[in-house]
Design an enzyme around this catalytic site. Sequence first.
Site, mmCIF file in Angstrom:
data_model
loop_
_atom_site.group_PDB
_atom_site.id
_atom_site.type_symbol
_atom_site.label_atom_id
_atom_site.label_comp_id
_atom_site.label_asym_id
_atom_site.label_seq_id
_atom_site.Cartn_x
_atom_site.Cartn_y
_atom_site.Cartn_z
ATOM 1 N N CYS A 29 6.641 46.877 39.758
ATOM 2 C CA CYS A 29 6.717 47.940 38.751
ATOM 3 C C CYS A 29 5.524 47.888 37.799
ATOM 4 O O CYS A 29 5.014 48.936 37.373
ATOM 5 C CB CYS A 29 8.017 47.820 37.959
ATOM 6 N N CYS B 33 13.749 51.948 46.171
ATOM 7 C CA CYS B 33 14.491 51.348 45.063
ATOM 8 C C CYS B 33 15.533 52.293 44.463
ATOM 9 O O CYS B 33 16.032 52.054 43.359
ATOM 10 C CB CYS B 33 13.532 50.882 43.980
ATOM 11 N N CYS C 142 12.191 49.269 34.499
ATOM 12 C CA CYS C 142 10.902 48.999 35.131
ATOM 13 C C CYS C 142 9.862 48.475 34.156
ATOM 14 O O CYS C 142 8.771 48.080 34.563
ATOM 15 C CB CYS C 142 10.373 50.262 35.806
#
Length: 246
Positions: free
Chosen positions: A122, A207, A232
């Site tokens: 991320c 995800c 994230c």
Amino acid sequence: MTVPDEAALARWRVETGGLPAEEILGWAVAAFPGRVGFSSSLGLEDQVLADMIAARALPVRAFTLDTGRLFPETLDLLARTEARYGLGMRVFLPDAVEVEALVNTHGVDLFRRSPGLRQACCEARKVHPLKRALAGLEAWICGLRAGQSSSRADVHAVDWDAGNGLVRISPLAAWTGTQVDAYVRDHDVPVNPLHATGFPSIGCAPCTRAVAPGGDPRSGRWWWEAAGHRECGLHRVAGPGEGRRG
């Protein structure tokens, strides 16, 4: 930007307290003239904000992040949104060398191997491009709502973003999901078709998964991790005193 003191943040929250979202957007443009950005993930809330910004021709720098792992439907929505609103939305991509190093070292599925590796993914695909997108700004507008998850319960219309060193404006902070849905319907706002198939929150394709009817909207994101850590890193909430540099 100079870190605001507690008094400044409190004053901004008083000035925006109880204002409609459209007026909070106007306040942001007036408070930080020429230095306001609009970050869109193309989710429902951000599509609402895009509609409001375009309707008022507000002078903000609009941008989105293409992580390289987005759903095709999301990329299609980006094109439809630009055609509808003409915001001149810039697209920021991750650094290819950084992503290649991560993948070649840890594998293409590194995000499933540990929370640390998922966060590193991320960082490379979202956090670092965001920092480039925010360069030169004093404030950024995003679609956070306090009701989206427990980790966002303390979101205000105006917060200090210590991680990025600027003010974060969340005009929909006090909105409910019902209000968002009603605005989308009443204004014929273009949205991702995945929302209609059980995807209330949409991120990178590997995800994100569908959520059962009535389930936690965020439960489809990084579902293999503990529920309290499914962020994230783009939206860290902190007070003005946190993150000061000596």
